[in-house]
Structures are given as C-alpha cells and as structure tokens.
Design an enzyme around this catalytic site. Sequence first.
Site, PDB file in Angstrom:
ATOM      1  N   GLU A 139     -57.132 -51.974 -68.548  1.00  7.24           N
ATOM      2  CA  GLU A 139     -56.180 -53.061 -68.333  1.00  7.24           C
ATOM      3  C   GLU A 139     -56.659 -53.893 -67.150  1.00  7.24           C
ATOM      4  O   GLU A 139     -57.031 -53.339 -66.109  1.00  7.24           O
ATOM      5  CB  GLU A 139     -54.777 -52.543 -68.050  1.00  7.24           C
ATOM      6  CG  GLU A 139     -53.773 -53.677 -67.793  1.00  7.24           C
ATOM      7  CD  GLU A 139     -52.356 -53.192 -67.577  1.00  7.24           C
ATOM      8  OE1 GLU A 139     -51.984 -52.167 -68.188  1.00  7.24           O
ATOM      9  OE2 GLU A 139     -51.626 -53.830 -66.791  1.00  7.24           O
ATOM     10  N   GLU A 144     -50.560 -61.806 -62.188  1.00  7.00           N
ATOM     11  CA  GLU A 144     -49.258 -61.178 -62.411  1.00  7.00           C
ATOM     12  C   GLU A 144     -48.349 -61.534 -61.241  1.00  7.00           C
ATOM     13  O   GLU A 144     -48.764 -61.456 -60.081  1.00  7.00           O
ATOM     14  CB  GLU A 144     -49.434 -59.657 -62.512  1.00  7.00           C
ATOM     15  CG  GLU A 144     -48.181 -58.895 -62.846  1.00  7.00           C
ATOM     16  CD  GLU A 144     -48.427 -57.399 -62.993  1.00  7.00           C
ATOM     17  OE1 GLU A 144     -47.661 -56.745 -63.706  1.00  7.00           O
ATOM     18  OE2 GLU A 144     -49.399 -56.903 -62.378  1.00  7.00           O
TER      19      GLU A 144
END
Length: 249
Positions: A139, A144
């Site tokens: 990932e 974010e």
Amino acid sequence: MHLLGAYSLLLAAASCASAVRTIIPKTSFDSQANFDADWAYNYPWGTDHNGGARMDKGQVKFSNGMATLTAKKVTGQKDATHGGKQIKINYLSGAISAKEHFTVARGGGYDFSGEFKATTAKGTWPAFWLTAVEGWPPEIDMAEWKGSGKISFNTFNTSSVLSWKDVNYATPDQFHSIKCEVRDINQRDVSVKFYMDGSLVTTQVGGNFFGKAMYLIINLQMEGSSGSPGPSSDTLYQVRNLEVLSYNP
C-alpha cells in the site's frame, strides 16, 4: 562531438522517450466517455471500507476536466463491516478506481500525478492511494488527509512496518499538485518519491513491492481515522489534471 556519437545520443533519447507510455491521460475527467475508458465507480471491492461513508456513484461528478467527490450526511444506512467490526454509516460519498492494475516491472515504474483540493477538517478523510490487488500489502498512500490539518505520505510494508511523513497543509481551500514516482530498485523493492507543489517531500522504500499488482483509488472517506463527528454540511474533494505515466519496458 563526432557525428556517430551525436547519433548515438539521439537514439538513446528517442529510446527513453518511447519507453514512456500514458496509461491515464489528463483528459480522463473531461467527459463520461473518457471517464468510462479508464475508471470505475466505488472501491474495487465494493462500496464500503474503513470509515463512516458508503460510496455511491451519484456522489461523483465531472465538469471542465475536474472530478468532484461529495460526502453528504445521511441517516438510515445499514452498518458497514470492516476488520470484524460494525461501522455506523453516516455519509454517502464518492470513490473511483482505475480499471488498469499497476505492476512495477524490471527497470521500470510509474509516475502518478494530479492537482487536488482536499479538506483537512475533523472527520474528513480524502485519499489518493495504491493498494494490493491480491493480499496486502503493498500500500502506498500518495496523499492522505485525516482531519488533522496535515497531509500524510505513507508506505506500508506490513501493518507494523511502515514509513510515513506528515506535513502541514496550510491552504486546503486551494489546489496543490501531488506527484508520486514509483521505481524498481532491485527486482524486489521499489523506491517511492513523494512530491508536493513541485518539491520532493520524502523518499520511502516499498519492501517486496516489485511485481505485485496494485489498484489506484481516489476516494473521500469520512470519520474513522479522521475522527468524529464529521461535518454536517457537504464536504467536497476535487481532482484535476490527473495523469499516470508508465516507465515499464
């Protein structure tokens, strides 16, 4: 310089140029037809994940080359399930995922870039990320925002072995350019370079990411890791000039 030497350099430059392929062009949000060629609605696995928003295609709109994901407060939704836990759904929101899977090949890699206008308010969780098609990890959170006033850049090698960099995000009401360069290092690991507004923020390593297919996801999750309660008014997350280039041989 000898003519032969100059010719060799030209051939090398042409070879490098031909090795770059556009996987997702900057025009993919120009129309529904363009979108459908490269993207699908929701997460690759469905409408729910790890927060208080359920994804719904009606919360994704296109206009003038820009995608807008909108989270709105709702009631009466069935709980989501994630990690064996029930999660109350308080929002309908938007997610899109690329139809292409991204696998770093020997000597290759990708550039993922775009311009993003993302909120940092408590209870809002926009993201621009890559995650494993089979199993987990890899990932790479290319950008974010988790309701803290900061932007995060993360690489997960396992749930407990990860690299992260949090940077203050002073003007969430403006577009910021994000770029992530993912490259093969040794046919086992990949380097991950994160850029914001043209400046290198951090370089991380994805251990054993080589050769593993990844999904590309853009989504506006809510609550969860970004805190609660989230806002009662609509929350917008906007993306433009999104582009993916492949450097795989």
